[in-house]
Motif scaffolding. Sequence first.
Motif, PDB file in Angstrom:
ATOM      1  N   ASN A  52       0.816  -1.214   0.000  1.00  0.00           N
ATOM      2  CA  ASN A  52       0.000   0.000   0.000  1.00  0.00           C
ATOM      3  C   ASN A  52       0.850   1.263   0.000  1.00  0.00           C
ATOM      4  OD1 ASN A  52      -2.283  -1.580  -0.046  1.00  0.00           O
ATOM      5  ND2 ASN A  52      -2.718  -1.364   2.130  1.00  0.00           N
ATOM      6  N   GLN A  53       1.994   1.232   0.676  1.00  0.00           N
ATOM      7  CA  GLN A  53       2.908   2.387   0.649  1.00  0.00           C
ATOM      8  C   GLN A  53       3.432   2.620  -0.762  1.00  0.00           C
ATOM      9  OE1 GLN A  53       6.386   3.307   3.055  1.00  0.00           O
ATOM     10  NE2 GLN A  53       5.303   2.511   4.839  1.00  0.00           N
ATOM     11  N   VAL A  54       3.853   1.552  -1.425  1.00  0.00           N
ATOM     12  CA  VAL A  54       4.385   1.678  -2.785  1.00  0.00           C
ATOM     13  C   VAL A  54       3.292   2.171  -3.727  1.00  0.00           C
ATOM     14  CG1 VAL A  54       5.367   0.399  -4.736  1.00  0.00           C
ATOM     15  CG2 VAL A  54       6.166  -0.065  -2.396  1.00  0.00           C
ATOM     16  N   LEU A  82      14.551   2.146  -1.998  1.00  0.00           N
ATOM     17  CA  LEU A  82      13.995   1.151  -1.086  1.00  0.00           C
ATOM     18  C   LEU A  82      14.888   1.027   0.137  1.00  0.00           C
ATOM     19  CD1 LEU A  82      13.309   0.044  -4.156  1.00  0.00           C
ATOM     20  CD2 LEU A  82      12.515  -1.901  -2.870  1.00  0.00           C
ATOM     21  N   THR A  83      14.260   0.942   1.309  1.00  0.00           N
ATOM     22  CA  THR A  83      15.040   0.715   2.521  1.00  0.00           C
ATOM     23  C   THR A  83      15.343  -0.769   2.707  1.00  0.00           C
ATOM     24  OG1 THR A  83      13.038   0.609   3.878  1.00  0.00           O
ATOM     25  CG2 THR A  83      14.143   2.767   3.706  1.00  0.00           C
ATOM     26  N   SER A 112      19.365   3.738   3.534  1.00  0.00           N
ATOM     27  CA  SER A 112      19.208   3.361   4.937  1.00  0.00           C
ATOM     28  C   SER A 112      17.918   3.889   5.545  1.00  0.00           C
ATOM     29  CB  SER A 112      20.410   3.828   5.757  1.00  0.00           C
ATOM     30  OG  SER A 112      20.507   5.237   5.724  1.00  0.00           O
ATOM     31  N   SER A 113      17.446   5.032   5.063  1.00  0.00           N
ATOM     32  CA  SER A 113      16.186   5.566   5.596  1.00  0.00           C
ATOM     33  C   SER A 113      15.606   6.566   4.608  1.00  0.00           C
ATOM     34  CB  SER A 113      16.393   6.225   6.957  1.00  0.00           C
ATOM     35  OG  SER A 113      17.240   7.340   6.845  1.00  0.00           O
ATOM     36  N   LEU A 114      14.313   6.836   4.788  1.00  0.00           N
ATOM     37  CA  LEU A 114      13.587   7.798   3.960  1.00  0.00           C
ATOM     38  C   LEU A 114      12.760   8.699   4.878  1.00  0.00           C
ATOM     39  CD1 LEU A 114      12.430   5.348   1.147  1.00  0.00           C
ATOM     40  CD2 LEU A 114      14.007   7.270   0.861  1.00  0.00           C
ATOM     41  N   PRO A 115      12.306   9.841   4.359  1.00  0.00           N
ATOM     42  CA  PRO A 115      11.509  10.748   5.179  1.00  0.00           C
ATOM     43  C   PRO A 115      10.279  10.074   5.781  1.00  0.00           C
ATOM     44  CG  PRO A 115      12.122  11.803   3.112  1.00  0.00           C
ATOM     45  CD  PRO A 115      12.521  10.361   3.005  1.00  0.00           C
ATOM     46  N   LYS A 116       9.949  10.483   6.981  1.00  0.00           N
ATOM     47  CA  LYS A 116       8.753  10.044   7.706  1.00  0.00           C
ATOM     48  C   LYS A 116       8.700   8.538   7.942  1.00  0.00           C
ATOM     49  CE  LYS A 116       5.876  13.978   6.600  1.00  0.00           C
ATOM     50  NZ  LYS A 116       5.335  14.510   7.828  1.00  0.00           N
ATOM     51  N   GLY A 117       9.855   7.878   7.866  1.00  0.00           N
ATOM     52  CA  GLY A 117       9.899   6.444   8.104  1.00  0.00           C
ATOM     53  C   GLY A 117       9.378   5.605   6.950  1.00  0.00           C
ATOM     54  N   ALA A 118       9.260   6.200   5.767  1.00  0.00           N
ATOM     55  CA  ALA A 118       8.768   5.471   4.592  1.00  0.00           C
ATOM     56  C   ALA A 118       9.737   4.355   4.222  1.00  0.00           C
ATOM     57  CB  ALA A 118       8.582   6.422   3.417  1.00  0.00           C
ATOM     58  N   PHE A 120       9.658   3.262   0.890  1.00  0.00           N
ATOM     59  CA  PHE A 120       9.785   3.386  -0.561  1.00  0.00           C
ATOM     60  C   PHE A 120       9.595   4.839  -0.975  1.00  0.00           C
ATOM     61  CE2 PHE A 120       7.680   3.590  -4.722  1.00  0.00           C
ATOM     62  CZ  PHE A 120       8.606   2.921  -5.500  1.00  0.00           C
ATOM     63  N   GLU A 121      10.350   5.240  -1.987  1.00  0.00           N
ATOM     64  CA  GLU A 121      10.202   6.570  -2.589  1.00  0.00           C
ATOM     65  C   GLU A 121      10.459   6.427  -4.078  1.00  0.00           C
ATOM     66  OE1 GLU A 121      11.868  11.176  -2.157  1.00  0.00           O
ATOM     67  OE2 GLU A 121      12.510   9.644  -0.740  1.00  0.00           O
ATOM     68  N   VAL A 122       9.802   7.276  -4.868  1.00  0.00           N
ATOM     69  CA  VAL A 122       9.991   7.272  -6.320  1.00  0.00           C
ATOM     70  C   VAL A 122      10.028   8.708  -6.822  1.00  0.00           C
ATOM     71  CG1 VAL A 122       7.489   6.991  -6.729  1.00  0.00           C
ATOM     72  CG2 VAL A 122       9.119   6.389  -8.540  1.00  0.00           C
ATOM     73  N   ASP A 123      10.938   8.990  -7.763  1.00  0.00           N
ATOM     74  CA  ASP A 123      10.914  10.271  -8.458  1.00  0.00           C
ATOM     75  C   ASP A 123      10.972  10.013  -9.947  1.00  0.00           C
ATOM     76  OD1 ASP A 123      13.691  10.222  -9.366  1.00  0.00           O
ATOM     77  OD2 ASP A 123      14.316  10.964  -7.428  1.00  0.00           O
ATOM     78  N   ALA A 124      10.768  11.056 -10.750  1.00  0.00           N
ATOM     79  CA  ALA A 124      10.648  10.855 -12.193  1.00  0.00           C
ATOM     80  C   ALA A 124      11.144  12.060 -12.969  1.00  0.00           C
ATOM     81  CB  ALA A 124       9.181  10.598 -12.565  1.00  0.00           C
ATOM     82  N   VAL A 125      11.481  11.781 -14.234  1.00  0.00           N
ATOM     83  CA  VAL A 125      11.728  12.812 -15.235  1.00  0.00           C
ATOM     84  C   VAL A 125      10.661  12.599 -16.300  1.00  0.00           C
ATOM     85  CG1 VAL A 125      13.324  13.747 -16.943  1.00  0.00           C
ATOM     86  CG2 VAL A 125      14.202  12.834 -14.768  1.00  0.00           C
ATOM     87  N   VAL A 126       9.961  13.694 -16.651  1.00  0.00           N
ATOM     88  CA  VAL A 126       8.859  13.644 -17.596  1.00  0.00           C
ATOM     89  C   VAL A 126       9.150  14.644 -18.721  1.00  0.00           C
ATOM     90  CG1 VAL A 126       6.380  14.053 -17.884  1.00  0.00           C
ATOM     91  CG2 VAL A 126       7.246  13.082 -15.749  1.00  0.00           C
ATOM     92  N   VAL A 127       8.925  14.220 -19.964  1.00  0.00           N
ATOM     93  CA  VAL A 127       9.115  15.107 -21.111  1.00  0.00           C
ATOM     94  C   VAL A 127       7.808  15.155 -21.890  1.00  0.00           C
ATOM     95  CG1 VAL A 127      10.401  15.535 -23.245  1.00  0.00           C
ATOM     96  CG2 VAL A 127      11.573  14.548 -21.259  1.00  0.00           C
TER      97      VAL A 127
END
Length: 128
Positions: A52-54, A82-83, A112-118, A120-127
């Motif tokens: 659900n987090q992902v 990913l942690t 080792s860690s992500l904000p707010k104890g998450a 998983f995190e994802v970022d992107a480049v969009v064109v």
Amino acid sequence: MSHQIIHSDQAPSAVGPYSQAVGAAKGTTYYLSGQIGLEPQSGSLVESSFHNQVRQAFDNLLAVIEACGAQRTDVVKLTLYLTDLSRFGEVNTIMAEVFDEPYPARSTLGVSSLPKGASFEVDAVVVV
């Protein structure tokens, strides 16, 4: 928007739902900040499950993509954080539900860690 999917037999084939590289035609480029599994209304981290987090992180990313006036097919590059890299397969499964072939290029990092104890995190480049 058409993307040129790049593949070299001189490099390993993709081991998941992503392309080795994607060329984008001239256009506007958006660099999206990382999204974690925060519920937009409450700002609280989804804690019921890793899945659900992902899923929420991808939903958040898709909302930002839409705000750019773009679509998921305009994503040329993703970076996944990913942690716990042992959950890489779970993320691949979810990503394959979110994006259709041809997949964007992608990098995956163990952190080792992500904000707010998450987890998983994802970022992107969009064109567009």
